[in-house]
Design a protein around this motif. Sequence first.
Motif, mmCIF file in Angstrom:
data_model
loop_
_atom_site.group_PDB
_atom_site.id
_atom_site.type_symbol
_atom_site.label_atom_id
_atom_site.label_comp_id
_atom_site.label_asym_id
_atom_site.label_seq_id
_atom_site.Cartn_x
_atom_site.Cartn_y
_atom_site.Cartn_z
ATOM 1 N N ILE A 196 -31.585 11.880 -72.991
ATOM 2 C CA ILE A 196 -32.639 11.524 -73.942
ATOM 3 C C ILE A 196 -33.960 11.463 -73.180
ATOM 4 O O ILE A 196 -34.096 10.702 -72.225
ATOM 5 N N THR A 197 -34.920 12.290 -73.596
ATOM 6 C CA THR A 197 -36.192 12.374 -72.869
ATOM 7 C C THR A 197 -37.351 11.934 -73.748
ATOM 8 O O THR A 197 -37.487 12.394 -74.889
ATOM 9 N N PHE A 217 -34.284 5.687 -69.957
ATOM 10 C CA PHE A 217 -34.365 7.016 -70.571
ATOM 11 C C PHE A 217 -35.082 7.955 -69.600
ATOM 12 O O PHE A 217 -35.773 7.510 -68.691
ATOM 13 N N GLN A 218 -34.891 9.256 -69.815
ATOM 14 C CA GLN A 218 -35.627 10.227 -69.000
ATOM 15 C C GLN A 218 -37.092 10.220 -69.427
ATOM 16 O O GLN A 218 -37.391 10.108 -70.615
ATOM 17 N N LEU A 219 -37.983 10.369 -68.456
ATOM 18 C CA LEU A 219 -39.407 10.403 -68.771
ATOM 19 C C LEU A 219 -39.981 11.762 -68.390
ATOM 20 O O LEU A 219 -39.732 12.258 -67.290
ATOM 21 N N TYR A 253 -42.034 4.148 -62.403
ATOM 22 C CA TYR A 253 -40.933 4.373 -63.342
ATOM 23 C C TYR A 253 -39.713 4.902 -62.598
ATOM 24 O O TYR A 253 -38.588 4.443 -62.800
ATOM 25 N N PHE A 254 -39.954 5.852 -61.716
ATOM 26 C CA PHE A 254 -38.856 6.424 -60.937
ATOM 27 C C PHE A 254 -38.188 5.346 -60.086
ATOM 28 O O PHE A 254 -36.958 5.250 -60.032
ATOM 29 N N LEU A 261 -38.136 12.332 -62.461
ATOM 30 C CA LEU A 261 -39.212 12.575 -63.421
ATOM 31 C C LEU A 261 -39.326 14.058 -63.749
ATOM 32 O O LEU A 261 -39.001 14.906 -62.927
ATOM 33 N N THR A 262 -39.800 14.326 -64.947
ATOM 34 C CA THR A 262 -40.136 15.699 -65.312
ATOM 35 C C THR A 262 -41.634 15.758 -65.567
ATOM 36 O O THR A 262 -42.203 14.852 -66.171
#
Length: 357
Positions: A196-197, A217-219, A253-254, A261-262
Amino acid sequence: MKSMPDETPRHLLDLTLQDLVQWLADKGQPAFRAKQIWNWVYQRRVRDFQEMSDLSKPLRELLATNFKLWTCSLFEHQKSVDGTEKLLIDLKDGGRVECVLLRDGPRRSICVSSQVGCAMGCVFCASGLDGVDRNLTQGEILEQMLQLQHLLPENERLSHIVMMGMGEPLANLDRVVGALEIARSPLGLGISPRRITISTVGLPPAIDRLAKHETPFQLAISLHAPNDELRNRLVPTNAKTGIESIMAAAERYFRSTGRRLTFEYVLLAGINDTIDCARELVQLLRGKTSMLNVIPYNSVVGLPYETPSATIIHAFRKTLVDGGINVMFRQRKGDGIEAACGQLRRKRQTPIQTSEP
Ligand code: SAH
């Protein structure tokens, strides 16, 4: 059991499991009924309370009097030859949002909207051309997910969610997170938070709030430019934040979630596709545990931006790869159905010309 409603019917999808347990308890119903109801809604894909066959008829009636399962209606459904499907959904107050189902091998990914319109004003994006009308409710966000899930045959499940539809998810953080908590719950849609991003233009205080949330969640951060001078032109909110503070928030966040991170980068011909830009990107991202997602631009009617040529894209990519950056060039999906965020809604706003067949 009373059959008079408590108040005006509420959207069932706005409730957490705990809310539903509480409501049932007030009616003298055991807690496990809430799980049964969720199972019908989120997993067994029913459209109506009457289909919930392991509930007593009076309980089904009580639910139908007090809750609505659906608040939106389908305005348009488009299908692309590559399996991409897009829904244009009318909200009950007249607003309209888009959401997309993408098929890629075994993946069944959905792209969901978080707001009606968008306030961020990225110059190349169709969603923000008319500003923002309002935040979507938790239930409206989940309703998009369920409508897309209903497009799948029974033996297929949704596998990934990206909050990359219309709107800025971090400007509607509580509702987005509420919906995603149900999406990731094994009693809800059961999609792992790794799949989930949440995509953001980069709002540092909201990134920090999200980092404190218990589910990681993925950011994804929409970068689009390697320096402030260029980013200020493409992403107006950057003038207030600046790349440095976004990168710092991303790093926090990481560190607190452990999630890679993306960064997203929409390639715009002649604007952010130069070798100099690629070199600056290498400097900016070098050493970070991240993935750079380069997205070909989907042209928007009325906007002057274009996708670069294959030669330019190739040179851009080579510079990044040679610089040691983890990079993915995303393939365009849904060609022919206005799959980029806000495109379809925009198209349907324009009055249809009489000369059109
Ligand atoms: N507001 C959030 C999420 C919505 S947009 C954000 O900015 O990330 C999701 C992604 O699609 C963003 O990276 C956005 O810049 C990109 N995008 C918007 N319009 C596009 C277009 N016409 N073609 C390709 N990508 C686009």
